[in-house]
Every structure is written in structure tokens, then in C-alpha cells.
Design a protein around this motif. Structure first.
Motif, PDB file in Angstrom:
ATOM      1  N   THR A   1      -6.829   1.338   2.690  1.00  0.00           N
ATOM      2  CA  THR A   1      -5.522   1.546   3.319  1.00  0.00           C
ATOM      3  C   THR A   1      -5.683   1.608   4.833  1.00  0.00           C
TER       4      THR A   1
ATOM      5  N   VAL B   1       0.831  -1.212   0.000  1.00  0.00           N
ATOM      6  CA  VAL B   1       0.000   0.000   0.000  1.00  0.00           C
ATOM      7  C   VAL B   1       0.863   1.259   0.000  1.00  0.00           C
ATOM      8  N   SER B   2       2.025   1.203   0.633  1.00  0.00           N
ATOM      9  CA  SER B   2       2.935   2.352   0.624  1.00  0.00           C
ATOM     10  C   SER B   2       3.448   2.626  -0.783  1.00  0.00           C
TER      11      SER B   2
ATOM     12  N   GLU C   1      -8.145   4.723  -0.357  1.00  0.00           N
ATOM     13  CA  GLU C   1      -7.696   5.192   0.957  1.00  0.00           C
ATOM     14  C   GLU C   1      -8.454   4.495   2.089  1.00  0.00           C
TER      15      GLU C   1
ATOM     16  N   TYR D   1       0.548   5.857  -7.438  1.00  0.00           N
ATOM     17  CA  TYR D   1      -0.530   6.842  -7.587  1.00  0.00           C
ATOM     18  C   TYR D   1       0.024   8.220  -7.936  1.00  0.00           C
ATOM     19  N   GLU D   2       1.199   8.548  -7.388  1.00  0.00           N
ATOM     20  CA  GLU D   2       1.813   9.830  -7.739  1.00  0.00           C
ATOM     21  C   GLU D   2       2.141   9.892  -9.223  1.00  0.00           C
TER      22      GLU D   2
ATOM     23  N   GLU E   1      -7.523  -0.223  -8.315  1.00  0.00           N
ATOM     24  CA  GLU E   1      -6.166   0.034  -8.814  1.00  0.00           C
ATOM     25  C   GLU E   1      -6.038  -0.364 -10.277  1.00  0.00           C
TER      26      GLU E   1
ATOM     27  N   LEU F   1      -9.310   7.357  -5.624  1.00  0.00           N
ATOM     28  CA  LEU F   1      -8.344   7.429  -4.521  1.00  0.00           C
ATOM     29  C   LEU F   1      -8.997   7.419  -3.140  1.00  0.00           C
TER      30      LEU F   1
ATOM     31  N   HIS G   1       0.623   4.308  -2.722  1.00  0.00           N
ATOM     32  CA  HIS G   1       0.369   5.715  -2.382  1.00  0.00           C
ATOM     33  C   HIS G   1       1.536   6.636  -2.697  1.00  0.00           C
TER      34      HIS G   1
END
Length: 156
Positions: A99, A61-62, A96, A69-70, A140, A92, A65
Motif C-alpha cells: 500500500t 487499495v482503499s 500494508e 479487510y474489515e 489477498e 496484513l 483496507h
């Protein structure tokens, strides 16, 4: 024109590699998940594998994110005229939510003491996480399909 293609490939070509690595992380996570889910009953000897699952989930998940996603957001802004930013804004928050569930699962099972105290509840927790993560994977995949793949075609 050739320079434009080269620039686009330089700009977005690395995104393919990021997504590929991330999807490989997902595959490994799912394999561990299925292994644990299919065990049924757990004993304290299973604690290291459960902690490994927690680590894998947090890493996954890190990476989503803080990397994937960036990159997708950058692409969405670059191609702002196609609704990609709107889609990103819709998906998103849903991602989240999951997450937060992953973090709660991690907090519940991340240490030997936590894990051993919760072993009886683990099969139910894994089943609930399976349902939630399957939804997350769908969101995703939609982001990848509708943002990255569509933009890759436009930049080619």
C-alpha cells in the motif's frame, strides 16, 4: 437450525458481494495496467490514462483496507478458534507494505505536471509495481481463500 443458517447467510452473504465488487475492481485495474505497461514509450497525451491508473489503484487499495479487510477481520474474530486472526496478523503487514508503494507511485504520477516530468521512468515504475502488486494479489487471495471461504463453509 434454519434460523441459524439464515442468520449466517445474512451476516456473511453481503461479504460475497463486497469481495465480488472488489475483485471486479482488481480486474479493471489489471486491464489498465497491462494496457499501459505494453505501450512502452509514453507521451504527454498518455497522462490522463496514467492518472486514471493512479485513481484506480488508490480506489482498489482503499476498498481493500476500509471494506474488505474489515469484513474478513470480523469473520476471523467470529471464528477465532481456527487461526484466522493469526493469518490476518501475518498477511496484513505484508499488504500494508505494498500500500505504501502504491501511495508513492500515486504521488509520483497523480498530476499532469508530476506525470509529464516522470514519463521516461514510467515503464520501469510500472514493471516494479507489477511485481509488487502480483505479490499483493496473492496475499489477498490467500486471505479470501483461508478466511472467508473457510468461514462461509462453517457458517453454512
Amino acid at each position: 437450525m434454519l434460523e441459524g443458517c439464515k442468520t449466517a447467510q445474512e451476516r456473511w452473504g453481503g461479504v460475497h458481494e463486497i469481495i465480488d465488487r472488489w475483485l471486479e475492481q482488481r480486474r479493471q485495474l489489471v486491464e489498465m495496467w497491462v494496457y499501459l505497461r505494453d505501450r512502452g514509450e509514453f507521451t504527454p497525451t498518455d497522462t490522463p490514462k496514467i492518472q486514471n491508473l493512479c485513481e484506480m489503484m488508490i480506489d482498489y487499495v482503499s476498498a481493500g483496507h476500509f471494506t474488505v479487510y474489515e469484513q474478513l477481520a470480523r469473520e476471523a474474530k467470529e471464528f477465532h478458534d481456527d487461526g484466522a486472526v493469526t493469518l490476518l496478523g501475518q498477511l496484513l503487514p505484508l499488504i500494508e507494505e505494498s500500500t505504501q508503494v502504491v501511495i508513492e507511485f500515486n504521488d509520483k504520477y497523480d498530476t499532469k505536471a508530476h506525470c509529464n516530468a516522470q514519463l521516461e521512468a514510467l515503464p520501469f515504475s510500472l514493471q516494479a509495481m507489477t511485481v509488487m502488486m502480483m505479490e499483493r494479489f496473492q496475499y489477498e487471495d490467500q486471505l479470501i481463500r483461508e478466511l472467508h471461504e473457510a468461514h462461509s463453509e462453517k457458517s453454512a
